[in-house]
Write an enzyme that holds these catalytic residues in place. Structure first.
Site, PDB file in Angstrom:
ATOM      1  N   ARG A 127     -25.541  34.860  83.392  1.00 16.88           N
ATOM      2  CA  ARG A 127     -26.833  35.320  83.945  1.00 16.88           C
ATOM      3  C   ARG A 127     -27.056  36.827  83.807  1.00 16.88           C
ATOM      4  NH1 ARG A 127     -25.795  31.844  88.279  1.00 16.88           N
ATOM      5  NH2 ARG A 127     -26.723  29.800  87.942  1.00 16.88           N
ATOM      6  N   LYS A 149     -36.193  45.118  74.934  1.00 15.00           N
ATOM      7  CA  LYS A 149     -36.569  43.790  74.434  1.00 15.00           C
ATOM      8  C   LYS A 149     -35.410  43.225  73.634  1.00 15.00           C
ATOM      9  CE  LYS A 149     -41.544  43.927  73.599  1.00 15.00           C
ATOM     10  NZ  LYS A 149     -42.500  43.679  72.499  1.00 15.00           N
ATOM     11  N   GLU A 191     -41.371  52.609  60.966  1.00 19.62           N
ATOM     12  CA  GLU A 191     -41.620  52.611  62.421  1.00 19.62           C
ATOM     13  C   GLU A 191     -41.954  54.035  62.895  1.00 19.62           C
ATOM     14  OE1 GLU A 191     -41.856  49.817  64.211  1.00 19.62           O
ATOM     15  OE2 GLU A 191     -40.365  48.355  63.530  1.00 19.62           O
ATOM     16  N   LYS A 233     -41.662  56.347  71.960  1.00 18.59           N
ATOM     17  CA  LYS A 233     -41.426  54.969  72.410  1.00 18.59           C
ATOM     18  C   LYS A 233     -41.053  54.961  73.893  1.00 18.59           C
ATOM     19  CE  LYS A 233     -39.778  50.457  71.644  1.00 18.59           C
ATOM     20  NZ  LYS A 233     -39.181  49.443  70.797  1.00 18.59           N
ATOM     21  N   GLU A 243     -45.140  45.059  78.962  1.00 18.48           N
ATOM     22  CA  GLU A 243     -46.251  44.817  78.068  1.00 18.48           C
ATOM     23  C   GLU A 243     -47.444  44.201  78.785  1.00 18.48           C
ATOM     24  OE1 GLU A 243     -44.772  43.946  74.204  1.00 18.48           O
ATOM     25  OE2 GLU A 243     -46.613  42.908  73.664  1.00 18.48           O
ATOM     26  N   ARG A 247     -48.155  49.004  76.402  1.00 20.39           N
ATOM     27  CA  ARG A 247     -47.022  48.780  75.517  1.00 20.39           C
ATOM     28  C   ARG A 247     -47.433  48.026  74.252  1.00 20.39           C
ATOM     29  NH1 ARG A 247     -40.761  47.270  76.869  1.00 20.39           N
ATOM     30  NH2 ARG A 247     -40.142  47.108  74.708  1.00 20.39           N
ATOM     31  N   ASN A 251     -47.177  47.355  68.933  1.00 22.70           N
ATOM     32  CA  ASN A 251     -47.318  46.262  67.978  1.00 22.70           C
ATOM     33  C   ASN A 251     -48.261  46.609  66.832  1.00 22.70           C
ATOM     34  OD1 ASN A 251     -45.603  44.305  69.171  1.00 22.70           O
ATOM     35  ND2 ASN A 251     -47.130  44.022  70.788  1.00 22.70           N
ATOM     36  N   HIS A 254     -47.844  45.058  63.474  1.00 26.90           N
ATOM     37  CA  HIS A 254     -46.841  43.990  63.630  1.00 26.90           C
ATOM     38  C   HIS A 254     -47.395  42.568  63.625  1.00 26.90           C
ATOM     39  CE1 HIS A 254     -44.014  47.187  64.261  1.00 26.90           C
ATOM     40  NE2 HIS A 254     -43.023  46.348  64.534  1.00 26.90           N
ATOM     41  N   HIS A 258     -45.037  40.547  61.220  1.00 27.88           N
ATOM     42  CA  HIS A 258     -44.244  39.367  61.610  1.00 27.88           C
ATOM     43  C   HIS A 258     -44.618  38.153  60.766  1.00 27.88           C
ATOM     44  CE1 HIS A 258     -43.123  41.094  65.846  1.00 27.88           C
ATOM     45  NE2 HIS A 258     -42.326  41.531  64.881  1.00 27.88           N
ATOM     46  N   HIS A 270     -37.882  43.995  57.842  1.00 29.89           N
ATOM     47  CA  HIS A 270     -38.846  44.267  58.912  1.00 29.89           C
ATOM     48  C   HIS A 270     -39.653  45.555  58.652  1.00 29.89           C
ATOM     49  CE1 HIS A 270     -40.631  44.223  62.873  1.00 29.89           C
ATOM     50  NE2 HIS A 270     -40.222  45.461  63.061  1.00 29.89           N
TER      51      HIS A 270
HETATM   52  N1  LIG Z   1     -36.269  45.015  70.214  1.00 30.77           N
HETATM   53  C1  LIG Z   1     -37.203  45.763  69.680  1.00 30.77           C
HETATM   54  O1  LIG Z   1     -37.972  46.408  70.376  1.00 30.77           O
HETATM   55  C2  LIG Z   1     -37.316  45.833  68.185  1.00 30.77           C
HETATM   56  C3  LIG Z   1     -38.141  46.798  67.595  1.00 30.77           C
HETATM   57  C4  LIG Z   1     -38.195  46.893  66.206  1.00 30.77           C
HETATM   58  C5  LIG Z   1     -37.455  46.011  65.433  1.00 30.77           C
HETATM   59  N2  LIG Z   1     -36.678  45.068  66.028  1.00 30.77           N
HETATM   60  C6  LIG Z   1     -35.873  44.152  65.216  1.00 30.77           C
HETATM   61  O2  LIG Z   1     -34.943  44.877  64.447  1.00 30.77           O
HETATM   62  C7  LIG Z   1     -34.561  44.084  63.323  1.00 30.77           C
HETATM   63  C8  LIG Z   1     -34.448  44.941  62.089  1.00 30.77           C
HETATM   64  O3  LIG Z   1     -33.446  45.887  62.293  1.00 30.77           O
HETATM   65  P1  LIG Z   1     -32.745  46.649  61.073  1.00 30.77           P
HETATM   66  O4  LIG Z   1     -33.757  47.017  60.074  1.00 30.77           O
HETATM   67  O5  LIG Z   1     -31.906  47.699  61.689  1.00 30.77           O
HETATM   68  O6  LIG Z   1     -31.878  45.499  60.397  1.00 30.77           O
HETATM   69  P2  LIG Z   1     -30.314  45.111  60.455  1.00 30.77           P
HETATM   70  O7  LIG Z   1     -29.805  45.160  61.826  1.00 30.77           O
HETATM   71  O8  LIG Z   1     -30.188  43.822  59.729  1.00 30.77           O
HETATM   72  O9  LIG Z   1     -29.600  46.257  59.585  1.00 30.77           O
HETATM   73  C9  LIG Z   1     -29.886  46.368  58.212  1.00 30.77           C
HETATM   74  C10 LIG Z   1     -28.612  46.359  57.370  1.00 30.77           C
HETATM   75  O10 LIG Z   1     -27.951  47.623  57.487  1.00 30.77           O
HETATM   76  C11 LIG Z   1     -26.547  47.430  57.701  1.00 30.77           C
HETATM   77  N3  LIG Z   1     -26.101  48.621  58.416  1.00 30.77           N
HETATM   78  C12 LIG Z   1     -26.296  48.915  59.732  1.00 30.77           C
HETATM   79  N4  LIG Z   1     -25.911  50.174  59.995  1.00 30.77           N
HETATM   80  C13 LIG Z   1     -25.416  50.679  58.828  1.00 30.77           C
HETATM   81  C14 LIG Z   1     -24.890  51.947  58.464  1.00 30.77           C
HETATM   82  N5  LIG Z   1     -24.864  52.968  59.332  1.00 30.77           N
HETATM   83  N6  LIG Z   1     -24.483  52.116  57.192  1.00 30.77           N
HETATM   84  C15 LIG Z   1     -24.589  51.104  56.284  1.00 30.77           C
HETATM   85  N7  LIG Z   1     -25.104  49.911  56.576  1.00 30.77           N
HETATM   86  C16 LIG Z   1     -25.516  49.692  57.836  1.00 30.77           C
HETATM   87  C17 LIG Z   1     -26.470  46.126  58.426  1.00 30.77           C
HETATM   88  O11 LIG Z   1     -25.219  45.523  58.258  1.00 30.77           O
HETATM   89  C18 LIG Z   1     -27.586  45.314  57.765  1.00 30.77           C
HETATM   90  O12 LIG Z   1     -27.110  44.718  56.595  1.00 30.77           O
HETATM   91  C19 LIG Z   1     -35.613  42.993  63.217  1.00 30.77           C
HETATM   92  O13 LIG Z   1     -35.036  41.767  63.622  1.00 30.77           O
HETATM   93  C20 LIG Z   1     -36.679  43.402  64.194  1.00 30.77           C
HETATM   94  O14 LIG Z   1     -37.365  42.305  64.749  1.00 30.77           O
HETATM   95  C21 LIG Z   1     -36.600  44.970  67.380  1.00 30.77           C
HETATM   96 ZN   LIG Z   2     -40.986  46.797  64.449  1.00 25.60          ZN
END
Ligand SMILES: NC(=O)c1ccc[n+]([C@@H]2O[C@H](COP(=O)([O-])OP(=O)(O)OC[C@H]3O[C@@H](n4cnc5c(N)ncnc54)[C@H](O)[C@@H]3O)[C@@H](O)[C@H]2O)c1
Ligand SMILES: [Zn+2]
Length: 371
Positions: A127, A149, A191, A233, A243, A247, A251, A254, A258, A270
């Site tokens: 939990r 989130k 972003e 942010k 949101e 907030r 988006n 987005h 998405h 992304h």
């Molecule tokens: N929670 C939120 O508010 C929020 C906001 C924006 C995006 N997101 C989410 O984030 C995700 C995308 O994140 P991302 O683009 O970081 O993708 P990811 O986490 O898949 O990372 C991208 C790649 O980089 C590699 N990597 C990570 N750090 C590294 C480093 N320092 N050196 C070399 N390689 C490295 C990872 O292994 C992966 O292959 C999506 O799922 C999206 O929906 C969430």
């Molecule tokens: Zn995003």
């Protein structure tokens, strides 16, 4: 505003964490070059007396494993396709098998996929247990790790199952960005452009002016970038954690992004989807008379300078993109809604900071990004 070369006083200020407030308290976001070396101490400070479980994807575990704090490491395959309930089940099963109890603390090291997934594990394990975010991608540092989130994707769409679970702290070490693959690095810049579009025209202009330094991953410029984006942010989510209102401006781009990610079966990263979404949605804002003429052109110009796509490399079925938008979480009565700029640096208040748009206008705007 953002300062490239900081004065003495400013560099002092740069070391102070950004604070994010939420319903139950607040947490610090440290943006500190070299901070990963202090991960053990920071984890101990923010997750005191806890048995630590470090969750990371396999790539990050390989790269940064030696800097992980003492504790057990739980790795999963890298990439968006692993951000599922199945991976969540495997991780929570592994924690249960290893006997992790209510005194556990989770350290999520990696990109946005790891943050969302490990955050969801933390939100749900027994939990809810506390966690610390250690973002190592640009996208995670300047966006995903802040705001609380968490969640996973399902066959129906992105982030449809999840929870709000603010971290105990966020530790961003911009030095880790030097090893990011080029495509992942550029993805994160999208972003930052979004933050300029939604809240800070001067920041938008600064990013455009620093495009070359950003391409070189200039360490000082990167610190300034992460810091300013985190501030924007943090400000938006502190004002409106769940949101209920403003907030929703986060988006921007987005609704389209998405849908593109989903329909491309997550072959479009992304951040690239966000770049394309910002183009289509700024075109939509112009078409609806919400943003002045030239808004889309400015967005296209900055994204191009940053090496981000402004058009799809290959076409996607338009009907499926429209269907995917109709499944978006922001919807009311299955009509897609969009967070649209009224100008660079300002968002249209609409109704709850989003607007519905006629399908013809949406189709016309999508045409701007179709090859
Ligand atoms: N929670 C939120 O508010 C929020 C906001 C924006 C995006 N997101 C989410 O984030 C995700 C995308 O994140 P991302 O683009 O970081 O993708 P990811 O986490 O898949 O990372 C991208 C790649 O980089 C590699 N990597 C990570 N750090 C590294 C480093 N320092 N050196 C070399 N390689 C490295 C990872 O292994 C992966 O292959 C999506 O799922 C999206 O929906 C969430
Ligand atoms: Zn995003």
């Amino acid at each position: 505003m953002v300062a490239g070369a900081a004065s003495g006083r400013e560099s002092m200020r740069e070391r102070a964490p950004v604070t994010v407030t939420h319903a139950l308290g607040s947490y610090p976001v440290y943006v500190e070059p070299g901070a990963l070396a202090r991960l053990g101490a920071l984890a101990a400070r923010h997750l005191p007396d806890r048995r630590l479980a470090v969750i990371a994807d396999a790539t990050v575990a390989e790269l940064f494993g030696p800097k992980f704090p003492d504790g057990e490491v739980f790795a999963f395959p890298a990439g968006e396709r692993a951000k599922t309930r199945e991976t969540w089940a495997q991780l929570t099963d592994a924690l249960l098998t290893r006997g992790f109890g209510r005194d556990s603390g989770i350290v999520a090291v990696g990109g946005g996929v790891t943050g969302d997934l490990a955050g969801f594990v933390a939100a749900t394990y027994l939990r809810g247990v506390p966690y610390v975010q250690v973002p190592t991608t640009l996208l995670a540092m300047l966006d995903a790790s802040v705001g609380g989130k968490t969640g996973v994707d399902t066959p129906q769409g992105k982030n449809l199952i999840g929870a709000f679970h603010p971290p105990a702290a966020v530790l961003a070490d911009p030095e880790t960005l030097q090893s990011l693959p080029e495509r992942d690095y550029r993805s994160g810049l999208a972003e930052a452009v979004k933050h300029g579009v939604i809240a800070d025209r001067a920041y938008f202009a600064w990013i455009a002016g620093e495009a070359d330094a950003l391409a070189r991953r200039d360490p000082e410029v990167l610190v300034a970038l992460v810091r300013r984006s985190v501030e924007i942010k943090a400000q938006v989510v502190s004002d409106d954690e769940r949101e209920a209102g403003r907030r929703a401006v986060l988006n921007a781009g987005h609704t389209v992004a998405h849908a593109l990610e989903h329909v491309s079966d997550y072959t479009i990263p992304h951040g690239e989807a966000v770049a394309l979404g910002l183009v289509a949605e700024s075109a939509l804002a112009e078409r609806l008379g919400i943003a002045p003429a030239g808004t889309r052109a400015r967005v296209v110009e900055i994204l191009t300078a940053l090496g981000l796509p402004v058009r799809l490399a290959s076409p996607l079925p338009t009907a499926r993109v429209l269907d995917a938008m109709a499944a978006d979480k922001k919807n009311r009565r299955a009509r897609p809604r969009f967070a649209l700029p009224s100008d660079i640096g300002a968002m249209h208040p609409g109704e709850g900071w989003t607007v519905a748009a006629p399908e013809t206008a949406v189709l016309e705007s999508l045409r701007e990004i179709f090859p």
